[in-house]
Enzyme design. Structure first.
Site, PDB file in Angstrom:
ATOM      1  N   VAL A  98      26.518 -25.120  17.590  1.00  0.00           N
ATOM      2  CA  VAL A  98      28.128 -25.629  17.780  1.00  0.00           C
ATOM      3  C   VAL A  98      28.018 -25.384  19.336  1.00  0.00           C
ATOM      4  O   VAL A  98      29.254 -26.088  19.683  1.00  0.00           O
ATOM      5  CB  VAL A  98      28.873 -24.824  16.571  1.00  0.00           C
TER       6      VAL A  98
ATOM      7  N   GLY B  96      26.197 -24.385  27.125  1.00  0.00           N
ATOM      8  CA  GLY B  96      26.734 -23.959  28.628  1.00  0.00           C
ATOM      9  C   GLY B  96      26.137 -23.569  28.832  1.00  0.00           C
ATOM     10  O   GLY B  96      24.999 -23.749  29.190  1.00  0.00           O
TER      11      GLY B  96
ATOM     12  N   LYS C  15      27.342 -16.617  20.087  1.00  0.00           N
ATOM     13  CA  LYS C  15      27.022 -16.663  21.154  1.00  0.00           C
ATOM     14  C   LYS C  15      25.674 -15.978  21.789  1.00  0.00           C
ATOM     15  O   LYS C  15      26.270 -14.508  21.482  1.00  0.00           O
ATOM     16  CB  LYS C  15      27.966 -16.138  21.982  1.00  0.00           C
TER      17      LYS C  15
ATOM     18  N   ASP D 101      40.529 -19.264  31.556  1.00  0.00           N
ATOM     19  CA  ASP D 101      39.333 -20.661  31.563  1.00  0.00           C
ATOM     20  C   ASP D 101      40.896 -21.443  29.789  1.00  0.00           C
ATOM     21  O   ASP D 101      39.619 -21.696  28.665  1.00  0.00           O
ATOM     22  CB  ASP D 101      38.052 -20.939  30.736  1.00  0.00           C
TER      23      ASP D 101
END
Length: 407
Positions: free
Chosen positions: A76, A79, A99, A195
């Site tokens: 999904v 990076g 992750k 961020d």
């Protein structure tokens, strides 16, 4: 403007991890000595989709050990950090997001350390973590988090792709929850996200609950300690970062959230700079040339630099004519050059723009109840009674006092 010495201008997305950024990864003498991460190291984890990962959790303080297996379903997100994939727990059927990041064996992962204690309705929750290795003997840290299917970026794109504006009710509901999540991380763990952008704001399409995610750039900011200035995705980057400031505060997140609010209202980014210099140009076109005092507040080294004098564009002309004045007022309080003049996240939550959410009969447009909005806890620690009374509606205070009496 092109001659502004604003440092490197690489990609729009700042690298999530900088080893020279203070304690970006805290030094650890021995990886296996971290008892809280005693999950078995899984071997042969090269593939993602269809791969089954089994790991053991528990076993501390007399708790029974428990084996949990995950079936990886789809990627999904990707990076420079690694990948995020959706997986299903085979024991419970629950969907999770995992992750997977490359782990340097010499260091602790800062994202993990920051996420562990976090517990808030508007912040993504970490369920547990485990290590895995590949056939090349690379070590990966896997962060298992709750799965939320949508992002604010995709929700907004749903409207803009059909030439629609996001209904103002949803703008209120989503941005209120963004500020509530920021109020929590800024005050309780004392973390600056660094961020904030629509891609890092998750939305549950059924409940419309919003959760702040991706703490890969986050850091506890300590006064007097320098931080990297090349941080935060460009469109949402506070001007003091563009000016190269290294002693900034959590108000950089407030600027970013202000940019998100403006984007939801406009249907497109407010400051779409093509590089760091152009980003400053876009900001000046709206806010006007910063005064010497504003420049000093952002970075004292720039006070003698001569900028072309441009008048501020009136805020009511930035947005369309039917925009509620409260929305314009809130945007103007968030998008200030001077970091100390931006309102705090809690003050933003109390702004009149969100009064509709505080009405006793407030509901989602389909008649369902709103997601939790007023169950404040530790983040109210330093707030004045006047602010608390503006934050928590009277009908909620009455319910709370009735509940206390009945208990």
């Amino acid at each position: 403007m092109a001659s502004l010495p604003l440092g490197p201008q690489p990609h729009a997305l700042a690298p999530p991890l900088q080893l020279h950024d203070g304690d970006a990864l805290k030094r650890r003498p021995e990886l296996d000595s971290d008892k809280e991460m005693s999950a078995a190291v899984i071997e042969g984890n090269d593939a993602v989709t269809g791969h089954i990962i089994s790991t053991t959790i528990g076993g501390k303080n007399g708790e029974p050990k428990q084996t949990i297996s995950y079936m990886a379903e789809r990627v999904v997100g990707t990076g420079s950090f690694g990948i995020v994939f959706q997986a299903k727990c085979l024991e419970t059927g629950e969907s999770v997001a995992i992750k997977k990041v490359l782990q340097d064996r010499r260091y602790k992962n800062r994202e993990l350390q920051l996420m562990r204690p976090m517990d808030h309705p508007n912040v993504i929750s970490l369920k547990h973590c485990f290590f895995s290795t590949t056939s090349r003997d690379e070590l990966f840290l896997n962060l298992v988090m709750e799965y939320v299917p949508e992002t604010l970026y995709r929700v907004l794109r749903h409207y803009t792709s059909s030439n629609q504006r996001m209904p103002i009710f949803y703008v209120k509901l989503y941005t209120y929850q963004i500020f509530r999540g920021l109020a929590y991380i800024h005050t309780v763990p004392g973390v600056c996200h660094r961020d904030v952008k629509p891609q890092n704001l998750l939305v549950d399409p059924l409940t419309h609950q919003v959760k702040l995610c991706d703490f890969g750039s986050a850091k506890v900011l300590v006064k007097g300690e320098p931080n990297i200035s090349y941080i935060c995705s460009r469109y949402y980057r506070a001007p003091e970062l563009i000016f190269g400031a290294t002693e900034y505060t959590a108000s950089i997140d407030i600027w970013s959230a202000g940019c998100v609010l403006a984007e939801l209202l406009l249907g497109q980014p407010l400051f779409p700079g093509e590089n760091s210099v152009d980003q400053l140009v876009e900001i000046i076109k709206v806010l006007g040339t910063p005064t010497r005092e504003e420049i000093r507040c952002m970075n004292p080294n720039y006070t003698d630099f001569r900028f072309p004098q441009i008048k501020a564009h009136p805020w009511h002309k930035v947005f369309h004519k039917r925009m509620p004045p409260e929305a314009i007022d809130l945007a103007s309080r968030l998008l200030q050059y001077s970091p100390s003049l931006r309102c705090t996240a809690l003050e933003a939550c109390a702004h009149p723009f969100f009064n509709e959410l505080r009405e006793p009969n407030a509901r989602l447009p389909n008649g369902r109840p709103l997601p939790p909005l007023f169950n404040f806890k530790q983040e109210l620690g330093g707030a004045s009674m006047e602010l608390i009374n503006r934050l928590i509606p009277e009908h909620v205070r009455r319910q709370m006092s009735t509940g206390l009496q009945n208990s």
